[in-house]
Design an enzyme around this catalytic site. Sequence first.
Site, mmCIF file in Angstrom:
data_model
loop_
_atom_site.group_PDB
_atom_site.id
_atom_site.type_symbol
_atom_site.label_atom_id
_atom_site.label_comp_id
_atom_site.label_asym_id
_atom_site.label_seq_id
_atom_site.Cartn_x
_atom_site.Cartn_y
_atom_site.Cartn_z
ATOM 1 N N HIS A 1 -12.891 -113.847 12.367
ATOM 2 C CA HIS A 1 -13.099 -115.062 11.573
ATOM 3 C C HIS A 1 -11.818 -115.885 11.479
ATOM 4 O O HIS A 1 -10.733 -115.349 11.265
ATOM 5 C CB HIS A 1 -13.562 -114.688 10.159
ATOM 6 C CG HIS A 1 -13.691 -115.871 9.244
ATOM 7 N ND1 HIS A 1 -14.543 -116.921 9.508
ATOM 8 C CD2 HIS A 1 -13.062 -116.187 8.084
ATOM 9 C CE1 HIS A 1 -14.456 -117.816 8.538
ATOM 10 N NE2 HIS A 1 -13.548 -117.403 7.669
ATOM 11 N N SER A 2 -11.936 -117.212 11.651
ATOM 12 C CA SER A 2 -10.846 -118.160 11.417
ATOM 13 C C SER A 2 -9.580 -117.767 12.202
ATOM 14 O O SER A 2 -9.601 -117.732 13.424
ATOM 15 C CB SER A 2 -10.578 -118.251 9.916
ATOM 16 O OG SER A 2 -9.654 -119.267 9.616
ATOM 17 N N TYR A 3 -8.480 -117.454 11.504
ATOM 18 C CA TYR A 3 -7.232 -117.106 12.183
ATOM 19 C C TYR A 3 -7.365 -115.808 12.979
ATOM 20 O O TYR A 3 -6.608 -115.564 13.911
ATOM 21 C CB TYR A 3 -6.091 -116.976 11.171
ATOM 22 C CG TYR A 3 -4.716 -117.108 11.790
ATOM 23 C CD1 TYR A 3 -4.116 -118.358 11.922
ATOM 24 C CD2 TYR A 3 -4.027 -115.999 12.258
ATOM 25 C CE1 TYR A 3 -2.870 -118.491 12.503
ATOM 26 C CE2 TYR A 3 -2.777 -116.115 12.838
ATOM 27 C CZ TYR A 3 -2.199 -117.371 12.960
ATOM 28 O OH TYR A 3 -0.956 -117.503 13.538
#
Length: 391
Positions: A292-294
């Site tokens: 997720h995300s980073y």
Amino acid sequence: MHVSSLTLLWLRIWISMAQLQQGGPDEKEKTTALKDLLSRIDLDELMKKDEPPLEFPDTLEGFEYAFNEKGQLRHIKTGEPFVFNYREDLHRWNQKRYEALGEIITKYVYELLEEECHLKKVLIPVDAVESEPKSFIFMSEDAMTNPDKLMVLIHGSGVVRAGQWARRLIINEDLDSGTQIPYIKRAIEEGYGVIVLNPNENYIEVEKTKAQVQLSPDSSDEPAEKRERKDKIQRDTKKRRDFYEKYRNPQKEKETTQLYIRENGSPEEHAIYVWDHFISQSAAENVFFVAHSYGGLAFVELMIQRETEVKNKVTAVALTDSVHNVWHQEAGKTIREWMRENCCNWVSSSEPLDTSVESMLPDCPRVSAGQLPTTVDPAVFFSSSTSYKIK
């Protein structure tokens, strides 16, 4: 709106000083007297009357909150959701209270990973000595021995830790929305081994000693006049800074220094370390990532550093609102081609779930995450669809 007594006092004093500074010698003398008065005011005591102590409970029960049967955080007595603005017009105090609750929730999620998901905590670095800083990851009992498939979970940046997607969702929505627990339970039911990364646990904080706080750069080789002038500037700067800090932060918190964890000083380093010491050595023929995300950026960096190994072992990657950028990260053509075939990025969109979303980057397909918050329902990853090799 509440205006503190200290704020009013300061306002009156500074207005008086501004008016006096525009006058002649007599007014300047009065300004000097006012400055002397300011230096005598015990700001610590004044501010303590306006801001409650930054001391908070260390348990959910102490906060008078608990998770109900639906995994929602509710007040024990009123049944109401968490209230951020507990004290009106005390944003800093409310924020500190929120952060203290967040630390308790992090420990609570760790307990759930061990007690409900039956994962074990594994310390890293694997060869750490007793005295050095350490972090940890979570693994299922069969993570290293499952011959078929292994699922690896990587969260995004910020305050979240192993087992979490978003602290905000845990507090304001429920555990299923904000944690990785639904993914972990479903993966185990489907016969996966599981490894949960902890990429934001990069250092430990220790209180600075008095000598460390007062330490200043050596300037013994400078001419005496230049050194004296520089020392005076530093003293004046420090005096102003300390004066401001007393106003801004009357309940002065301890000064700390960060001791980084060897080979795990960043999310990218952590992903590579866990790959080298665990994932690459696992028996699983097929490895699946959910990032997720980073966490997506960390996976792309892992690919750049271990391209051949990743291609040989990873079957598919499910990204959710990934912030990776193949251009900025300088991912080569062969990596981009592999990502187009083996990755999918579910992104925030008003379109129905799995609707194709246009991308400006030539890496992997982007599809809508639908109306689901932050992450995608785990059922998506374990559905019968083989479009992205996620089974």
